[in-house]
Write a protein that holds these residues in place. Structure first.
Motif, PDB file in Angstrom:
ATOM      1  N   ALA A 448       7.976  -6.001  28.258  1.00 33.48           N
ATOM      2  CA  ALA A 448       7.637  -4.647  27.724  1.00 33.48           C
ATOM      3  C   ALA A 448       6.514  -4.916  27.536  1.00 33.48           C
ATOM      4  O   ALA A 448       5.952  -3.267  27.639  1.00 33.48           O
ATOM      5  N   PHE A 449       5.417  -5.709  28.017  1.00 33.97           N
ATOM      6  CA  PHE A 449       3.930  -6.066  28.327  1.00 33.97           C
ATOM      7  C   PHE A 449       2.910  -5.909  29.218  1.00 33.97           C
ATOM      8  O   PHE A 449       4.160  -7.137  29.782  1.00 33.97           O
ATOM      9  N   PRO A 450       2.589  -5.921  29.775  1.00 34.73           N
ATOM     10  CA  PRO A 450       2.308  -6.887  31.723  1.00 34.73           C
ATOM     11  C   PRO A 450       1.872  -8.158  31.149  1.00 34.73           C
ATOM     12  O   PRO A 450       2.196  -8.716  32.427  1.00 34.73           O
ATOM     13  N   ASP A 451       1.784  -8.254  30.157  1.00 33.25           N
ATOM     14  CA  ASP A 451       0.903  -9.366  30.050  1.00 33.25           C
ATOM     15  C   ASP A 451       0.848 -10.071  28.468  1.00 33.25           C
ATOM     16  O   ASP A 451       1.141  -9.309  27.802  1.00 33.25           O
ATOM     17  N   ILE A 452       0.290 -11.307  28.421  1.00 35.67           N
ATOM     18  CA  ILE A 452       0.454 -12.097  26.997  1.00 35.67           C
ATOM     19  C   ILE A 452      -0.550 -11.040  26.156  1.00 35.67           C
ATOM     20  O   ILE A 452      -0.496 -10.592  24.842  1.00 35.67           O
ATOM     21  N   HIS A 453      -1.435 -11.133  26.562  1.00 38.47           N
ATOM     22  CA  HIS A 453      -2.939 -10.129  26.514  1.00 38.47           C
ATOM     23  C   HIS A 453      -2.583  -9.205  26.051  1.00 38.47           C
ATOM     24  O   HIS A 453      -2.891  -8.660  24.569  1.00 38.47           O
ATOM     25  N   ALA A 454      -2.209  -7.921  26.832  1.00 34.98           N
ATOM     26  CA  ALA A 454      -1.144  -7.473  26.213  1.00 34.98           C
ATOM     27  C   ALA A 454      -0.843  -7.300  25.051  1.00 34.98           C
ATOM     28  O   ALA A 454      -0.532  -5.775  24.122  1.00 34.98           O
ATOM     29  N   ALA A 455       0.316  -8.095  25.037  1.00 32.80           N
ATOM     30  CA  ALA A 455       1.319  -8.324  23.938  1.00 32.80           C
ATOM     31  C   ALA A 455       0.547  -8.420  22.792  1.00 32.80           C
ATOM     32  O   ALA A 455       1.025  -7.544  21.859  1.00 32.80           O
ATOM     33  N   MET A 456      -0.581  -9.015  22.502  1.00 28.42           N
ATOM     34  CA  MET A 456      -0.800  -9.470  21.975  1.00 28.42           C
ATOM     35  C   MET A 456      -1.672  -8.136  21.085  1.00 28.42           C
ATOM     36  O   MET A 456      -1.597  -7.976  20.086  1.00 28.42           O
ATOM     37  N   ALA A 457      -2.739  -7.528  22.198  1.00 28.42           N
ATOM     38  CA  ALA A 457      -3.220  -6.769  21.478  1.00 28.42           C
ATOM     39  C   ALA A 457      -2.588  -5.652  21.215  1.00 28.42           C
ATOM     40  O   ALA A 457      -2.445  -4.839  19.833  1.00 28.42           O
ATOM     41  N   ALA A 458      -1.035  -5.331  21.414  1.00 27.52           N
ATOM     42  CA  ALA A 458      -0.262  -4.376  20.677  1.00 27.52           C
ATOM     43  C   ALA A 458       0.236  -4.396  19.704  1.00 27.52           C
ATOM     44  O   ALA A 458       0.596  -3.750  18.296  1.00 27.52           O
ATOM     45  N   MET A 459       0.538  -5.603  19.053  1.00 30.68           N
ATOM     46  CA  MET A 459       2.167  -5.733  18.432  1.00 30.68           C
ATOM     47  C   MET A 459       0.515  -7.194  17.344  1.00 30.68           C
ATOM     48  O   MET A 459       1.400  -7.128  15.954  1.00 30.68           O
ATOM     49  N   LYS A 460      -0.374  -7.186  17.236  1.00 32.64           N
ATOM     50  CA  LYS A 460      -0.997  -7.388  15.853  1.00 32.64           C
ATOM     51  C   LYS A 460      -0.869  -6.886  15.123  1.00 32.64           C
ATOM     52  O   LYS A 460      -1.365  -5.558  15.145  1.00 32.64           O
ATOM     53  N   ARG A 461      -1.454  -6.985  13.923  1.00 32.11           N
ATOM     54  CA  ARG A 461      -0.916  -6.580  12.663  1.00 32.11           C
ATOM     55  C   ARG A 461      -2.408  -6.321  11.208  1.00 32.11           C
ATOM     56  O   ARG A 461      -2.569  -5.493  10.778  1.00 32.11           O
ATOM     57  N   GLY A 462      -2.948  -7.686  11.989  1.00 29.51           N
ATOM     58  CA  GLY A 462      -3.809  -7.755  11.409  1.00 29.51           C
ATOM     59  C   GLY A 462      -5.010  -8.365  11.330  1.00 29.51           C
ATOM     60  O   GLY A 462      -5.166  -8.809  12.455  1.00 29.51           O
TER      61      GLY A 462
END
Length: 462
Positions: A448-462
């Motif tokens: 769903a995202f290219p890597d873990i860094h991108a996933a964290m940036a997109a899904m962080k809520r706070g």
């Protein structure tokens, strides 16, 4: 896209369902991990892996229609512990947990414990509870099941049962927690395993990058299980770079991310899913040290006729209130503070080290000072690891994240951490940090995202 994150803890098992677009947690469910197995061996700590799988399935069933929307599943699990599986992928042993003490037993005809002897043979620091320390003891004492084909973590086993696969695939984060792992090779150290006399054929293959362990019968991708320390880091920190994670649950941990491989005496270098490393200090004390004090206060009440109806949470709240009064008192600013060493369960380096209380006086021999002293001792032990971080990395840290109920539910602990660190303390919005981190990891593993860094940036809520 909906992601599920499952965390298999020592005392509880949880699940979350998260939206990949917003990072919003749409469902949270927790069950007690009641899989503990009784043992006549005082040092043995084991759980029933089939009961753990059953609890996971109960949680999934409880998700109702929301489960049908899940595309990928991430799994986080208690680290270090291991179990044996046969060629069909079924368990043939209990889960020997990270708390198992067989590695601290004295090896016959030796002045060393099993863990110390294994450390000398392999030139790797090995502790009791590490998967390969447990296996080493079992090999020497003929306790490896005859039909054992591989060993794996409990997270790997849950992934196998969800997907129907017969061969465990282990992430580097869990593989390293077994011991005898090479961060340079990103694999088990075959030479060290050979020096120990153990057969490397029983070790599971290590997945590369953000790996997929298999597919469920209804088409959901299941990511390779990752360690709960790494999952909590992913789920807790606002940014990988510049943030230190302090996690206080049953035990406690200090973790800081580094892109480069660094080996620091006194700290563990743990592989990070998708690349990089965590520098980790992991005392054996933490929330269970404060729980030990709570049990002491409870036993005093019972011994002197206080009754048996006191609620645990009310007792903790009273302990916290008394500790805060002490921290605000003028005596605490001088020489009146109790100094408590919270090594009640030893340390990873010295299992025979024990806690201590110093500075007792007529003024501070009170429940409040004892509560404040234990909380301060837990924090001080963590801070000892903070000071071991390389100076350049320590200087780059501009905030801290707090995770685990030992921090989240204890305002006094939060205050002590802020005072010692002199940094802002960020409490993650996701209360089940490891579950949330596992869901983020699943998003990256499923593409769903290219890597873990991108996933964290997109899904962080706070």
């Amino acid at each position: 896209m909906k992601l599920a994150g499952i965390d298999i803890g020592t005392t509880s098992i949880g699940i979350v369902i998260v939206s990949s677009e917003s990072g919003k947690t749409e469902l949270v469910a927790i069950k007690a991990n009641d899989a503990q197995l009784p043992s006549e061996r005082s040092w043995e700590r084991a759980q029933n892996p089939e009961r753990i799988v059953e609890i996971v399935r109960e949680l999934i069933s409880g998700c109702g229609p929301a489960w049908s929307d899940v595309s990928a599943i991430g799994v986080s699990c208690q680290m270090h512990g291991m179990l044996y599986v046969d060629r069909s992928g079924r368990s043939v042993s209990p889960l020997f947990t990270w708390q198992d003490g067989r590695g601290d037993l004295m090896k016959p005809d030796s002045a060393d414990t099993y863990a110390d002897h294994l450390s000398k043979l392999t030139r790797h620091p090995m502790s009791s509870g590490f998967g390969l320390t447990t296996h080493y003891y079992n090999v020497l004492n003929d306790e490896v099941p005859a039909d054992a084909a591989a060993l794996c973590s409990i997270g790997d086993y849950v992934a196998m049962q969800l997907t129907g696969t017969a061969i465990p695939l282990i992430d580097a984060s869990n593989a390293a927690s077994f011991g005898l792992f090479s961060n340079k090779l990103a694999d088990f150290d075959a030479d060290a395993v050979a020096r120990s006399g153990m057969n490397a054929a029983i070790l599971p293959p290590v997945c590369a990058g953000t790996g997929i362990a298999g597919i469920t019968p209804d088409g959901k991708q299941v990511a390779c299980a990752i360690g709960d320390n790494q999952a909590s880091f992913i789920g807790s920190v606002p940014d990988l770079i510049g943030t230190m994670l302090l996690n206080i649950g049953t035990g406690s941990q200090m973790s800081a991310y580094t892109e480069e491989l660094e080996e620091i005496p006194g700290l563990e270098t743990r592989p990070f899913p998708g690349g990089g490393f965590l520098l980790v200090g992991a005392p054996l004390s933490g929330g269970k040290s404060y729980a030990l004090l709570e049990q002491f206060f409870k036993s005093v009440c019972l011994a002197f006729g206080g009754g048996t109806e006191a609620k645990d949470q009310h007792l903790y709240e009273r302990m916290n209130a008394l500790a805060e009064e002490v921290l605000n008192s003028p005596l605490n600013a001088g020489l009146g503070q109790l100094r408590v060493g919270t090594q009640f369960y030893g340390t990873r380096q010295d299992p025979f080290e024990r806690g201590h209380i110093a500075g007792l006086s007529a003024d501070n021999f009170t429940p409040g000072y004892l509560a404040a002293g234990v909380l301060t001792g837990i924090v001080d032990e963590l801070m000892g690891f903070v000071h071991l971080l390389p100076e350049n990395l320590r200087a780059s840290l501009n905030k801290a994240a707090g995770a685990g109920n030992g921090i989240r539910r204890n305002a006094v602990m939060q205050r002590l951490l802020r005072e010692r660190l002199k940094l802002p303390l960020h409490l993650a919005e996701a209360k089940e940090e490891a579950c949330f981190g596992a869901a983020i990891y699943a998003a990256a593993a499923a593409g769903a995202f290219p890597d873990i860094h991108a996933a964290m940036a997109a899904m962080k809520r706070g």
